[in-house]
Design a protein around this motif. Sequence first.
Motif, PDB file in Angstrom:
ATOM      1  N   ASN A   6       4.446  -4.064  10.246  1.00 31.35           N
ATOM      2  CA  ASN A   6       3.924  -2.758  10.656  1.00 31.35           C
ATOM      3  C   ASN A   6       2.521  -2.501  10.121  1.00 31.35           C
ATOM      4  O   ASN A   6       1.825  -1.612  10.597  1.00 31.35           O
ATOM      5  CB  ASN A   6       4.879  -1.639  10.200  1.00 31.35           C
ATOM      6  CG  ASN A   6       5.336  -1.792   8.758  1.00 31.35           C
ATOM      7  OD1 ASN A   6       5.789  -2.858   8.346  1.00 31.35           O
ATOM      8  ND2 ASN A   6       5.217  -0.743   7.973  1.00 31.35           N
ATOM      9  N   THR A  59       1.648  -5.941  -3.402  1.00 35.78           N
ATOM     10  CA  THR A  59       0.726  -5.205  -4.277  1.00 35.78           C
ATOM     11  C   THR A  59       1.421  -4.196  -5.194  1.00 35.78           C
ATOM     12  O   THR A  59       0.764  -3.595  -6.043  1.00 35.78           O
ATOM     13  CB  THR A  59      -0.289  -4.418  -3.413  1.00 35.78           C
ATOM     14  OG1 THR A  59       0.450  -3.666  -2.433  1.00 35.78           O
ATOM     15  CG2 THR A  59      -1.276  -5.334  -2.718  1.00 35.78           C
ATOM     16  N   GLY A 112       0.308   2.704  -0.721  1.00 34.56           N
ATOM     17  CA  GLY A 112       0.096   1.254  -0.720  1.00 34.56           C
ATOM     18  C   GLY A 112      -0.630   0.706   0.489  1.00 34.56           C
ATOM     19  O   GLY A 112      -1.013  -0.467   0.496  1.00 34.56           O
ATOM     20  N   LYS A 122      -7.586  -7.921   6.020  1.00 33.60           N
ATOM     21  CA  LYS A 122      -7.855  -8.063   4.587  1.00 33.60           C
ATOM     22  C   LYS A 122      -7.792  -9.532   4.149  1.00 33.60           C
ATOM     23  O   LYS A 122      -8.547  -9.965   3.279  1.00 33.60           O
ATOM     24  CB  LYS A 122      -6.802  -7.237   3.830  1.00 33.60           C
ATOM     25  CG  LYS A 122      -6.952  -7.214   2.342  1.00 33.60           C
ATOM     26  CD  LYS A 122      -6.152  -6.073   1.741  1.00 33.60           C
ATOM     27  CE  LYS A 122      -4.763  -6.511   1.356  1.00 33.60           C
ATOM     28  NZ  LYS A 122      -3.998  -5.418   0.684  1.00 33.60           N
ATOM     29  N   GLU A 141      18.514   3.017   3.619  1.00 28.81           N
ATOM     30  CA  GLU A 141      17.807   4.300   3.564  1.00 28.81           C
ATOM     31  C   GLU A 141      17.646   4.941   4.947  1.00 28.81           C
ATOM     32  O   GLU A 141      17.561   6.157   5.064  1.00 28.81           O
ATOM     33  CB  GLU A 141      16.435   4.106   2.910  1.00 28.81           C
ATOM     34  CG  GLU A 141      16.548   3.647   1.470  1.00 28.81           C
ATOM     35  CD  GLU A 141      15.204   3.317   0.831  1.00 28.81           C
ATOM     36  OE1 GLU A 141      14.161   3.760   1.340  1.00 28.81           O
ATOM     37  OE2 GLU A 141      15.201   2.607  -0.189  1.00 28.81           O
ATOM     38  N   PHE A 175       4.460 -12.159  -1.610  1.00 28.71           N
ATOM     39  CA  PHE A 175       3.361 -11.486  -2.319  1.00 28.71           C
ATOM     40  C   PHE A 175       3.348 -10.009  -1.968  1.00 28.71           C
ATOM     41  O   PHE A 175       3.536  -9.629  -0.813  1.00 28.71           O
ATOM     42  CB  PHE A 175       2.031 -12.146  -1.948  1.00 28.71           C
ATOM     43  CG  PHE A 175       1.939 -13.538  -2.479  1.00 28.71           C
ATOM     44  CD1 PHE A 175       1.603 -13.767  -3.805  1.00 28.71           C
ATOM     45  CD2 PHE A 175       2.252 -14.626  -1.661  1.00 28.71           C
ATOM     46  CE1 PHE A 175       1.560 -15.060  -4.315  1.00 28.71           C
ATOM     47  CE2 PHE A 175       2.210 -15.918  -2.162  1.00 28.71           C
ATOM     48  CZ  PHE A 175       1.864 -16.136  -3.496  1.00 28.71           C
ATOM     49  N   TYR A 230      18.273  -0.065   7.692  1.00 25.60           N
ATOM     50  CA  TYR A 230      18.723  -0.500   6.362  1.00 25.60           C
ATOM     51  C   TYR A 230      19.276   0.730   5.659  1.00 25.60           C
ATOM     52  O   TYR A 230      19.195   1.835   6.202  1.00 25.60           O
ATOM     53  CB  TYR A 230      17.580  -1.173   5.581  1.00 25.60           C
ATOM     54  CG  TYR A 230      16.288  -0.399   5.493  1.00 25.60           C
ATOM     55  CD1 TYR A 230      15.319  -0.491   6.483  1.00 25.60           C
ATOM     56  CD2 TYR A 230      16.028   0.441   4.410  1.00 25.60           C
ATOM     57  CE1 TYR A 230      14.119   0.206   6.400  1.00 25.60           C
ATOM     58  CE2 TYR A 230      14.830   1.140   4.308  1.00 25.60           C
ATOM     59  CZ  TYR A 230      13.888   1.017   5.318  1.00 25.60           C
ATOM     60  OH  TYR A 230      12.709   1.721   5.228  1.00 25.60           O
ATOM     61  N   ALA A 278       6.770  -7.215   0.319  1.00 28.76           N
ATOM     62  CA  ALA A 278       8.194  -7.137  -0.050  1.00 28.76           C
ATOM     63  C   ALA A 278       8.732  -5.786   0.424  1.00 28.76           C
ATOM     64  O   ALA A 278       9.015  -4.885  -0.371  1.00 28.76           O
ATOM     65  CB  ALA A 278       8.362  -7.303  -1.549  1.00 28.76           C
TER      66      ALA A 278
HETATM   67  O1  DWN Z   1      10.873   4.695   5.317  1.00 27.82           O
HETATM   68  C1  DWN Z   1      10.414   4.133   4.363  1.00 27.82           C
HETATM   69  C2  DWN Z   1       9.028   3.633   4.435  1.00 27.82           C
HETATM   70  C3  DWN Z   1       8.034   4.731   4.678  1.00 27.82           C
HETATM   71  O2  DWN Z   1       8.656   2.968   3.272  1.00 27.82           O
HETATM   72  C4  DWN Z   1      11.171   3.921   3.104  1.00 27.82           C
HETATM   73  N1  DWN Z   1      12.575   3.979   3.361  1.00 27.82           N
HETATM   74  C5  DWN Z   1      10.856   2.654   2.362  1.00 27.82           C
HETATM   75  C6  DWN Z   1       9.559   2.031   2.739  1.00 27.82           C
HETATM   76  O3  DWN Z   1       9.839   1.014   3.699  1.00 27.82           O
HETATM   77  P1  DWN Z   1       9.090  -0.406   3.644  1.00 27.82           P
HETATM   78  O4  DWN Z   1       9.158  -0.931   2.260  1.00 27.82           O
HETATM   79  O5  DWN Z   1       9.651  -1.238   4.722  1.00 27.82           O
HETATM   80  O6  DWN Z   1       7.604   0.120   3.976  1.00 27.82           O
HETATM   81  P2  DWN Z   1       6.236  -0.609   4.220  1.00 27.82           P
HETATM   82  O7  DWN Z   1       5.173   0.410   4.226  1.00 27.82           O
HETATM   83  O8  DWN Z   1       6.287  -1.484   5.409  1.00 27.82           O
HETATM   84  O9  DWN Z   1       6.062  -1.535   2.933  1.00 27.82           O
HETATM   85  C7  DWN Z   1       4.952  -2.354   2.805  1.00 27.82           C
HETATM   86  C8  DWN Z   1       5.078  -3.236   1.579  1.00 27.82           C
HETATM   87  O10 DWN Z   1       4.035  -4.207   1.618  1.00 27.82           O
HETATM   88  C9  DWN Z   1       4.908  -2.463   0.283  1.00 27.82           C
HETATM   89  O11 DWN Z   1       5.713  -3.059  -0.724  1.00 27.82           O
HETATM   90  C10 DWN Z   1       3.435  -2.679  -0.051  1.00 27.82           C
HETATM   91  C11 DWN Z   1       3.163  -4.042   0.511  1.00 27.82           C
HETATM   92  N2  DWN Z   1       1.778  -4.252   0.959  1.00 27.82           N
HETATM   93  C12 DWN Z   1       1.039  -5.292   0.412  1.00 27.82           C
HETATM   94  O12 DWN Z   1       1.530  -6.031  -0.427  1.00 27.82           O
HETATM   95  N3  DWN Z   1      -0.250  -5.454   0.851  1.00 27.82           N
HETATM   96  C13 DWN Z   1       1.277  -3.433   1.922  1.00 27.82           C
HETATM   97  C14 DWN Z   1      -0.025  -3.592   2.359  1.00 27.82           C
HETATM   98  C15 DWN Z   1      -0.599  -2.697   3.419  1.00 27.82           C
HETATM   99  C16 DWN Z   1      -0.822  -4.636   1.786  1.00 27.82           C
HETATM  100  O13 DWN Z   1      -1.990  -4.832   2.142  1.00 27.82           O
END
Ligand code: DWN
Length: 403
Positions: free
Chosen positions: A374, A338, A71, A382, A213, A336, A211, A314
């Motif tokens: 992060n 993706t 993602g 973007k 996990e 919002f 959290y 999310a």
């Molecule tokens: O450790 C974990 C990490 C690797 O991923 C797992 N336990 C669960 C998950 O944690 P997270 O949900 O906090 O990870 P992210 O990578 O911070 O999640 C980003 C969220 O944002 C995803 O749902 C995708 C979304 N996103 C978006 O909507 N637009 C991400 C990007 C980069 C975007 O441009």
Amino acid sequence: MCRICGGVVNEFLDLGRQPLSDAFVEPDETADEFYYHLRVGVCESCSMVQQLAEVPRERMFHDSYPYVSSGSVRMREHFTRTAHDLLERESTGSDPFIVEIGSNDGTMLAAVRAAGVRHLGVEPCGGVADVARAAGVRVRSAFFEEAVGAEIAAQDGPANVVFAANTICHIPYLDSIFRGIDALLAPDGVFVFEDPYLGDVIEKNSFDQIYDEHFYVFSARSVQAMARRFGFELVDVRRLPVHGGEVRYTLARAGARTPSAAVAALVASEDARGLAELSTLHAFAAEVDRISRDLVLQLEKLRDSGLRVAGYGATAKSATVTNYAGIGPDLVPCVFDTTPAKQGRLMPGSHIPVRPAEEFAEYGADRLLLFAWNHAEEIIAKEKDFARGGGRWLLYVPEVRLL
Ligand code: DWN
Ligand code: SAH
Ligand code: ZN
């Protein structure tokens, strides 16, 4: 009692009643949500930071697990680079074999496959495992544990590298994991894993890294002690900028390799700043409270001034923030994202609706709470039109501030 060494664990942070962070609910299913009490402590003996209660693994990791590694563009690049690093440095012999624990949608192993190298992913979540298989990546549907390591060794032979990203800190039963790795790894093989770093969590007040996990928050000192306990040695560490600050740990069998100078340096820097001391961790807990209150005040101010607010990303992490601080749709009307599997559902516990990222422009937000902090660089670049049009980003790591 410490999940690693049996020592005394002192609690330093109580994050209250929390839902499963990746359990995005249908609007008519909120009555069935699972909650547990999220408390965190540190071991007096081995300094491992860990949760006090365990959520059964099948509740978190199942066929509809929604998170996909692919993602984020930056994470895809990171894992392609990681694959090439592992292939260049660690894949010795004429027919190397790389195993990944928690291979998810195959983002990392796809690059190993493309290099024509023998590989296997071990992934309990059927949905993401199938995505990896569709890309030609070999995946075994299972929770990695002792028996699985032994079975893979019997079928495929010893592994040169066992790799895991953002997975080992998810697994309370690490004694079984190490026995499985012991059965699977070649005598001169390495176990390489990367996870959020306690040093970054404390420095950035990024308490949302904790959290359901994320059962452990590792440091070089706690990983070094854990490795020794299970017959391994921490031979290298490297800090990584991804996911808000991580460390990549390289472990070898005890005595097989000489530890690099970076290991002693990182352990010494942790000791010097008292990273695992209770006073440090209590001070962190006080910051968690302060930041949560600040964030709610800021969101109330925005709401009362009539500005249009939404969340961006999310994330699983955001469950900790929204549920601890008490942030619901009254303060953040929607978020919002993706990820198709999250869209149309509600965020766990807070019940903030998740909307497809494509609807973002028409929503016309004035302020965006960046839950996916992060990925700030990637997302802000973007969505540059948002800031150009006068919109502003609201961050809460390391402090509540408007960009
Ligand atoms: O450790 C974990 C990490 C690797 O991923 C797992 N336990 C669960 C998950 O944690 P997270 O949900 O906090 O990870 P992210 O990578 O911070 O999640 C980003 C969220 O944002 C995803 O749902 C995708 C979304 N996103 C978006 O909507 N637009 C991400 C990007 C980069 C975007 O441009
Ligand atoms: N490695 C990916 C995915 C991280 S999400 C990345 O860094 O983006 C955590 C993953 O660990 C999930 O896909 C989950 O199903 C997996 N997992 C959890 N427990 C596991 C276990 N015992 N063995 C293998 N994978 C596990
Ligand atoms: Zn311990």
